[in-house]
Design an enzyme around this catalytic site. Structure first.
Site, PDB file in Angstrom:
ATOM      1  CG  ASP A 510      -2.048   0.744   1.371  1.00 45.23           C
ATOM      2  OD1 ASP A 510      -2.272   1.592   0.234  1.00 45.23           O
ATOM      3  OD2 ASP A 510      -2.732   0.871   2.226  1.00 45.23           O
ATOM      4  CG  ASP A 586      -7.758   5.045   0.804  1.00 46.87           C
ATOM      5  OD1 ASP A 586      -7.863   4.053   0.783  1.00 46.87           O
ATOM      6  OD2 ASP A 586      -6.802   5.696   1.234  1.00 46.87           O
TER       7      ASP A 586
END
Length: 910
Positions: A510, A586
């Site tokens: 990530d 996100d």
């Protein structure tokens, strides 16, 4: 100083969390084209201006592999470019243009995106004073190159397919010493400011650009990753689509803002054929789109060349794309189809396909930022069994580490990780942990000390180690362009280095855009320097790919190449599919974010990255139960299926809602598990052919114009039509059924639909509009257990959907679901065909792999009621089978054929 550092970190965290609480991203943190000087320069060029780029006629030469020539820039004396055109196998062209001779600085070429060196195709050449004609041998492709100005004209079957530099927007800014006085047209080229950040640009302007006209297309697709409609929109009056990998939480929808990934692949499609452009450049890139849906009249070879040389304008209704990159070389591929599946095959031959993933990775994943400790992990995975919901993978976010130092564990909360992993694997489950590229600057951290001692970090422009801020606070970033860093990083995944890991632990990369909280646009400054003396501006979009390449090799090496890795990455580029799955980042618990996940994953799928999904339920905020249910229903039919949520959201494991919600989420997850044989077979087909696992309707119905703009429904392979409910409080939706000679069967009721066009479908909360295409056979497993691993030897059920011609076909792939032994031939591949009232199983490849699975049931959908019994014939003889017929939906069920799934057999309806 430590107190000040902690105070600054607290302020940064506060800013981040406050920004996360608003309804949308702060666009002022990210550049527009006008604020990106090279984009503004390239975009300001007027169409049909006089192009300064011309071929030097005497420089043209044709080898047995490629054509080469020199291009001169008539605006600058003594500036020459070297152009190379390769004809490649499978209807593909490649054009590269770079500075000729000695350069002030090397220009970066992101060869990491390519799976291998493309295979050349021989060409023949003819020429006159104004034009060079090339013809690829054993094909119908012709390329005309005009000398002054330089243009490429591509014909397929004597029809104009593409014009390159048709609007004279080609640009190649050569490296040169900084002048004492900056010309007005180069203000911002040698130094640029954005907010409080300075980009020193010590190497000056270096932009490259090219425009393309896709004459054979009416719609354009691709250019992921953007939160926009699947069919690309014109950018006139707005910013172009931007490629610059960025950490953009709560991203806005329906615009071309940059997100986490950059795959500079564009597909054009029209009623007759499809075509693709792959712009191989890792620097910041903007793409202008123009033109409307039109099947424009074809122009003859002679007319088009005359028009182009004379500067005549191209029909405004023809789709056009203008690629503009800050640095690098001009390097693009043209893939010429002619069908959509041909384009994806040709593109995949360049950038690779996803290797067959381990089966567990296609099942359901449970994630949260963060599960608190080992007891929490145990309670969550145990409750999946209590509530009879299958689940294969538990995930741990950054809080599982020791003070956000990757490859470590919190010594109190996760004091015995091996025991935790073994508890999961005892039930057939796996664990995924997060490993980000930022490294905490801590003298007590082995990885930081190794990086300092061995010179593994990215540098500032002055040669000092770059320092930015991310989750651990003060951080530095590994320079994955450096082979020494790659080897070091690979070694970190060894079991004796990553203590507490086992072969059942997998990895999540990530924040690898890279995300830098205090950097310009929340990323690394462009004037940082990487291995080979390349600036970060040159390699930015490939940084995440470089990390996952090393992660993949690390997971591969730890088991001596025996076990297939699984990696999830946020940042991605062309070629990422060879190493990792991706997700859409996100997102927000919002209906529009649920809806946009479909075109986002479709865009990635046609651009080579099939293994895509979205955070089910939305990462930020809290979904109500209706949104929660509908998102699980949609996520069931996307390749990567993971529930995930932000640290500040309410806990949302399925059993924490009311009984109805728990029940419906259980049902849809269980449906996913019944379809795992289909998903697995489709991924094997993708590995072999590049065919997208999920695909837009026009891939299966390429001449049906009504489907060209549809992105609210999609196909799973060629057999399932899926139209998820993406709006609240609706009792019916419109589902478009493509194909004039098709029948579709409701997966729940098996009722047939033979209409071509939109139909209103009732969608109570328990209804997911999914339809099996007539003429297909789908393999399923109906005995759903706690995880896919414990279903390995379970029996199969075949669902045979009869087409209008009374036939059906399908296939099944089986192997050990986790190793690479299938590449040594240890697998089963079966083809099924229903014809003349017989279902025939032909095992194409069966002798090198043993499976205990057998055939439990056959459901023949859409069959008339004249059949009352059946018999099965194998090499051992014939046996009568019991059947059950339902007249209400014309389904004939054949019970317990009880033959091994890898046997040859024929079932005859009597």
């Amino acid at each position: 100083m430590k107190i000040i550092g902690r105070f600054l970190l607290a302020i940064i965290y506060l800013v981040i969390f406050v920004s996360n609480s608003v309804d949308s991203v702060d666009r002022h943190n990210f550049k527009t084209c006008d604020q990106s000087n090279f984009c503004k320069r390239c975009r300001s060029m007027s169409k049909n201006q006089i192009s300064p780029f011309q071929l030097v006629p005497d420089s043209v030469s044709l080898t047995d592999k490629y054509l080469e020539a020199v291009i001169t820039n008539t605006k600058y004396e003594g500036v020459y470019l070297r152009m190379r055109l390769d004809g490649l196998r499978d209807s593909t062209l490649r054009v590269r243009i770079n500075e000729d001779g000695k350069q002030l600085y090397n220009r970066f070429q992101p060869v990491h995106a390519l799976a291998s060196e493309p295979i050349p195709q021989s060409m023949t050449m003819a020429r006159n004073e104004t034009t060079i004609e090339l013809e690829l041998e054993q094909s119908t492709i012709k390329v005309y190159i005009t000398i002054a100005p330089f243009k490429l004209i591509v014909y397929v079957n004597d029809e104009l397919a593409m014009l390159v530099n048709s609007n004279n927007l080609m640009q190649f800014e050569h490296y040169r010493p900084k002048p004492e006085s900056i010309p007005d047209n180069e203000v911002g080229s040698w130094e640029e400011f954005f907010k409080e950040h300075q980009d020193s640009k010590p190497r000056g302007p270096s932009a490259v650009a090219m425009d393309f006209t896709l004459y054979s297309s009416s719609n354009l697709y691709g250019l992921p990753e953007h939160a926009d409609s699947f069919s690309l929109k014109g950018t006139s009056g707005n910013d172009p689509y931007r490629f610059y990998n960025l950490d953009v939480f709560e991203y806005e929808l329906y615009n071309g803002m940059a997100l986490y990934g950059a795959v500079p692949f564009l597909m054009g499609h029209g009623k007759k054929n499809s075509i693709g452009i792959f712009w191989l450049n890792a620097a910041e890139t903007w793409v202008d789109i123009s033109g409307v849906k039109s099947d424009a009249d074809r122009t003859s070879v002679v007319e088009s060349i005359v028009n182009l040389v004379s500067g005549s304008s191209v029909d405004k209704e023809v789709p056009q794309a203008h690629f503009m990159s800050e640095s690098g070389i001009i390097d693009f591929f043209i893939v010429l189809g002619p069908k959509p599946l041909d384009v994806t095959r040709q593109y995949s031959s360049l950038t690779g396909t996803a290797p067959l993933p381990p089966l567990f990775s296609l099942a359901y994943h449970q994630c949260r930022w963060n599960y608190n400790d080992q007891k929490d992990v145990h309670n969550v995975e145990t409750n999946f069994d209590v509530y009879d919901i299958p689940m294969d993978v538990m995930w741990l976010d950054i809080e599982h580490t020791d003070s956000k130092k990757y490859f470590t564990w919190d010594p109190i909360k996760f004091s015995n990780p091996v025991e935790m992993i073994n508890n999961l694997t005892s039930k057939g489950r796996k664990l995924v942990t997060i490993v980000d590229p930022h490294i905490k600057r801590d003298s007590n951290y082995f990885l930081h000390n190794d990086a300092i001692s061995n010179d593994l970090y990215v540098k500032n422009k002055d040669g000092s180690v770059y320092e930015g801020w991310c989750w651990p606070g003060s951080s530095s970033y590994l320079d994955f362009l450096n082979p020494k860093v790659q080897e070091y990083y690979i070694s970190r995944f060894a079991f004796n280095n990553y203590l507490g890991s086992t072969e059942d632990l997998y990895i999540w990369n990530d924040m690898n855009e890279p995300s830098v909280f205090n950097g310009p646009e929340v990323t690394m400054p462009k004037d940082c320097v990487h291995h080979g003396d390349y600036e970060h501006r040159d390699i930015h979009n490939i940084y995440g790919l470089l990390q996952v390449m090393s992660t993949y090799e690390g997971l591969l090496k730890r088991t001596s190449g025996k076990k297939r890795p699984f990696i999830l990455t946020r940042s991605h580029f062309a070629g990422t599919q060879r190493f990792a799955a991706v997700w859409t980042g996100d997102n927000i618990a919002d209906w529009q974010h649920l809806k946009i996940s479909l075109p986002m994953c479709l865009s990635l799928a046609i651009s080579g990255i099939s293994f895509c999904g979205a955070d089910v339920g939305g990462f930020f905020n809290n979904p109500d139960k209706e949104l929660f249910i509908r998102w699980y229903q949609a996520g069931t039919y996307l390749p990567f299926f993971r529930g995930h949520s932000h640290i500040d959201t309410k806990r949302r494991e399925p059993w924490l809602f009311d009984k109805q919600t728990t029940s419906l989420v259980r049902d849809t997850i269980r449906t996913r598990y019944t379809l795992l044989p289909l998903w697995y077979t489709l991924f094997k087909t993708h590995e072999l052919t590049g065919a997208p696992v999920i695909r837009p309707l026009f891939f299966e119905f390429p001449s049906e114009e009504n489907v060209f703009g549809i992105d609210y429904e999609f196909m799973v392979g060629n057999s399932l039509l899926v139209c998820p409910v993406t709006k609240p409080n609706v009792q019916e939706i419109s589902v478009y059924f493509p194909g004039n000679d098709e029948v579709w069967y409701d997966r729940d009721s098996h009722q047939p639909i033979k209409t071509n066009g939109p139909i209103k479908i009732q969608v109570p909360i328990n209804k997911v509009p999914v339809y099996q295409r007539g003429g297909t056979i789908i393999p399923t497993k109906q005995r759903v257990r706690r995880s896919s691993v414990v279903m390995r030897d379970d029996p199969y059920t075949l669902v045979v959907a009869i087409g209008l011609k009374g036939t059906a076909k399908g296939n099944l792939y089986v192997d050990d679901e986790e190793s690479f032994e299938y590449r040594d031939g240890k697998f089963v591949y079966i083809e099924y065909e229903f014809i003349n009232n017989q279902l025939i199983s032909k095992c194409i490849h069966c002798n090198t792999f043993n499976t205990n699975s057998w055939l439990e049931k056959v459901m023949v959908v859409g069959i008339p009621s004249v059949f009352t019994k059946a018999s099965i014939h194998t090499v051992e003889g014939s046996t009568e089978l019991s059947v059950l017929y339902s007249a209400s939906n014309q389904v004939l069920t054949i019970r317990k054929p009880a033959v091994g799934i890898a046997q040859n057999w024929t079932i005859t309806l009597l």
